[in-house]
Design a protein around this motif. Structure first.
Motif, short mmCIF file in Angstrom:
data_model
loop_
_atom_site.label_atom_id
_atom_site.label_comp_id
_atom_site.label_asym_id
_atom_site.label_seq_id
_atom_site.Cartn_x
_atom_site.Cartn_y
_atom_site.Cartn_z
N GLN A 223 0.63 -1.26 0.05
CA GLN A 223 0.05 -0.22 -0.09
C GLN A 223 0.75 1.23 0.03
O GLN A 223 1.89 1.40 0.80
CB GLN A 223 -0.99 0.09 1.19
N VAL A 224 0.46 2.21 -1.07
CA VAL A 224 1.36 3.28 -0.78
C VAL A 224 0.15 4.63 -0.56
O VAL A 224 -1.02 4.34 -0.76
CB VAL A 224 1.83 3.68 -2.25
N THR A 225 0.61 5.83 -0.35
CA THR A 225 -0.29 6.68 0.33
C THR A 225 -1.13 7.37 -0.90
O THR A 225 -2.32 7.65 -0.56
CB THR A 225 0.46 8.05 0.80
N ASN A 227 -1.23 8.43 -5.55
CA ASN A 227 -0.78 7.88 -7.04
C ASN A 227 0.48 8.54 -7.31
O ASN A 227 1.27 7.90 -8.24
CB ASN A 227 -1.87 8.55 -7.91
N ASN A 228 0.98 9.51 -6.31
CA ASN A 228 2.05 10.29 -6.97
C ASN A 228 3.34 9.33 -6.30
O ASN A 228 4.44 9.44 -6.65
CB ASN A 228 2.12 11.52 -6.21
N THR A 229 3.11 8.38 -5.57
CA THR A 229 4.17 7.43 -4.77
C THR A 229 4.23 6.24 -5.42
O THR A 229 5.06 5.24 -5.12
CB THR A 229 3.90 7.30 -3.23
N ARG A 230 3.38 5.88 -6.47
CA ARG A 230 3.17 4.54 -7.03
C ARG A 230 4.53 4.46 -7.78
O ARG A 230 5.10 3.05 -7.60
CB ARG A 230 1.95 4.34 -8.12
N LEU A 231 5.05 5.31 -8.39
CA LEU A 231 6.33 4.92 -9.35
C LEU A 231 7.37 4.92 -8.50
O LEU A 231 8.22 3.98 -8.89
CB LEU A 231 6.19 6.24 -10.16
N ASP A 232 7.64 5.40 -7.49
CA ASP A 232 8.72 5.12 -6.38
C ASP A 232 8.64 3.96 -5.92
O ASP A 232 9.64 3.30 -5.83
CB ASP A 232 8.69 6.35 -5.25
N ALA A 233 7.56 3.39 -5.70
CA ALA A 233 7.42 2.03 -5.00
C ALA A 233 7.50 1.11 -6.08
O ALA A 233 8.37 0.21 -5.80
CB ALA A 233 5.86 1.99 -4.54
N LEU A 234 7.32 1.39 -7.22
CA LEU A 234 7.38 0.26 -8.32
C LEU A 234 9.20 0.10 -8.61
O LEU A 234 9.42 -0.83 -8.76
CB LEU A 234 6.77 0.78 -9.67
N LEU A 344 3.58 -8.90 -7.32
CA LEU A 344 3.60 -7.91 -6.68
C LEU A 344 2.81 -6.75 -6.99
O LEU A 344 2.92 -6.29 -8.36
CB LEU A 344 5.26 -7.33 -6.49
N SER A 345 1.92 -6.39 -6.19
CA SER A 345 0.72 -5.68 -6.43
C SER A 345 0.73 -4.07 -5.59
O SER A 345 1.05 -4.21 -4.41
CB SER A 345 -0.60 -6.11 -6.23
N ILE A 346 0.43 -3.09 -6.33
CA ILE A 346 0.61 -1.80 -5.47
C ILE A 346 -0.90 -1.30 -5.69
O ILE A 346 -1.47 -1.02 -6.39
CB ILE A 346 1.68 -0.82 -6.14
N THR A 367 -3.33 -8.54 2.80
CA THR A 367 -2.51 -7.93 3.94
C THR A 367 -1.37 -7.46 3.30
O THR A 367 -0.26 -7.90 2.73
CB THR A 367 -1.91 -9.01 5.10
N PRO A 368 -1.39 -5.95 3.29
CA PRO A 368 -0.12 -5.36 2.90
C PRO A 368 1.04 -5.51 3.37
O PRO A 368 1.15 -5.55 4.85
CB PRO A 368 -0.60 -3.84 3.02
N LYS A 369 2.25 -5.64 2.61
CA LYS A 369 3.64 -5.82 3.13
C LYS A 369 4.20 -4.24 3.31
O LYS A 369 3.92 -3.58 2.40
CB LYS A 369 4.40 -6.78 2.46
N PRO A 370 5.22 -4.00 4.08
CA PRO A 370 6.12 -2.87 3.87
C PRO A 370 6.90 -2.78 2.93
O PRO A 370 7.35 -3.83 2.50
CB PRO A 370 6.84 -2.73 5.31
#
Length: 459
Positions: A223-225, A227-234, A344-346, A367-370
């Motif tokens: 889970q990310v906060t 849409n702007n943080t999706r790319l960083d997470a990916l 892996l899913s965001i 259950t989301p993982k860190p």
């Protein structure tokens, strides 16, 4: 896989002999359930996903009833994309190897129409194509369906999703009312039910459960906060999990291209695949990813449907799929042939509705993982191969062996330096170790294939 042998079916001896030569002994579940009904001449609605063996199911049905001495179009297979049509046609030709003088013709958009017109003038037994190009030939009088005995709609749900409903109706209006109709669809939404009511007569309904065993796939959700943080997470997930071959799924064409461009800027070996691309660019993209010349393919669901790509190391859902079936189809790209895989899913808080749908459809609690911590030591994976395009192909009578011979004759390169070779009508592609690309180009430029100089370049 069922335990039912092909030999139990009322198939011509030549077809059974070819199946044995191909190593096909037992039928898959869809083949065991659908083929007896198809051979009996019944209309069939089959729910079956890519990889279930459905092409052989309807293909053997078409070939068993074909009168090869009657040189007219007797069967038409409609597919949503050119890639799937090419794949289906290749499988049909393989199944038909024992039938002499059979002609299977592919009619798809995105390629020049001139050669298709020339081929139609010489006739065909089986047409495999996309709805738009087929209706174009029908309306111009270049194609006739008056002798059609069997109509196949392959991945009908995708054809409707892609807006082919009007084209389908137009094609069907040109087909004889007395025919066998076979409809294959991964899902069965209301639109397919309504289409079936219009097209099929007393159809036999067959449902085969998902063939891919997702138990071999580890699924992680992050889970990310926003849409702007999706790319960083990916970015971070790819550094930690990408392996040598990964697919990233996006929900829109624009998003697909934007994500691919951003990953390229980060230093990843990445290609995009979506519906706004020119057909030539789509072909080159698929060739490079399939032969290992690129590590990441970012794609939409529609563009990735039916692709002949072997198992990848990992699947990344940049956006969650809209339903469990699509999610399962996405992650089924990894963990194939007994290998383990990872998906892996965001997601964000706004994806709550999709999460509920996935949990219900998959029968699991999500259950989301860190996210893994940033690690400066991690760098993007690099491909070990590169792709060379040769300006010569099947129409120039070039075979894979000719290309291998041109590259290895001097003994400066060996077979171990070469990867996958793919032949198209007017060009060919060969994968070569990146460390040997310059040498390979030099050998091709200095040598000849079939007595002719062939231009080559690196993609």
């Amino acid at each position: 896989m069922s335990n039912t042998a092909f030999s139990t079916l009322a198939l011509p001896a030549a077809l059974l002999g070819n199946l044995a030569d191909l190593g096909y002994s037992s039928m898959t579940d869809i083949q065991a359930q659908a083929l007896p009904e198809i051979l009996a001449g019944k209309d069939v609605i089959a729910r079956a996903k890519t990889g279930s063996g459905k092409t052989a199911a309807f293909g053997l049905g078409l070939l068993a009833k074909l009168d090869v001495k009657y040189f007219r179009v007797q069967s038409l297979v409609l597919c949503p994309t050119r890639e799937l049509a090419d794949q289906v046609a290749a499988e049909l030709r393989k199944l038909a190897r024992s039938i002499h003088n059979i002609k299977i013709l592919t009619l798809c958009g995105g390629v020049p129409i001139g050669p298709q017109i020339g081929s139609l003038e010489h006739g065909a037994h089986i047409i495999v194509g996309t709805p738009g190009r087929v209706i174009d030939h029908l309306e111009k009088g270049r194609l006739s369906l008056v002798d059609l005995t069997t109509l196949v709609l392959d991945e009908a749900d995708r054809m409707l999703e892609m807006g082919f409903s009007a084209d389908l109706d137009a094609v069907i209006a040109k087909a004889p009312a007395q025919r066998q109709t076979l409809l294959f669809s991964a899902t069965y939404p209301d639109a397919i039910a309504k289409l079936s009511e219009r097209l099929l007569t007393a159809p036999v309904q067959i449902t085969v459960e998902q063939q891919h065993n997702t138990s071999s796939i580890e699924q992680l959700f992050f889970q990310v906060t926003d849409n702007n943080t999706r790319l960083d997470a990916l970015h971070q997930l790819l550094l930690n999990y990408q392996g040598q071959s990964s697919m990233v799924f996006c929900n829109t064409k624009r998003e697909t291209q934007d994500v691919a461009d951003a990953l390229h800027a980060f230093g990843f070996s990445v290609l995009a695949l979506h519906g706004d691309m020119e057909q030539k660019d789509r072909d080159q993209t698929l060739v490079q990813f399939a032969n290992g010349s690129a590590c990441i393919l970012v794609a939409t669901d529609v563009a990735a449907r039916g692709l002949d790509i072997s198992s990848v190391d990992a699947v990344f859902n940049y956006q969650l799929a809209h339903d469990a079936d699509t999610h399962t189809h996405r992650i089924g790209r990894t963990g194939r042939a007994g290998q383990s895989g990872i998906a892996l899913s965001i997601f964000t808080a706004s994806d709550a509705g999709k999460l509920v749908t996935l949990e219900d459809g998959l029968g699991v609690a999500i259950t989301p993982k860190p996210l893994p911590p940033a690690n400066a030591a991690l760098t993007p994976a690099k491909p070990t191969l590169a792709t060379l395009q040769l300006d010569g192909g099947k129409k120039h009578k070039i075979r894979a062996g000719d290309i291998v011979g041109a590259l290895t004759a001097s003994k400066q390169l060996t077979n171990d330096d070469l990867g996958k070779i793919q032949l198209h009508d007017i060009w060919s592609f060969v994968a070569v170790k990146r460390s040997k690309v310059k040498l390979a180009l030099q050998l091709l430029q200095q040598g000849k294939i079939k007595g002719k100089s062939i231009r080559a370049r690196m993609l």
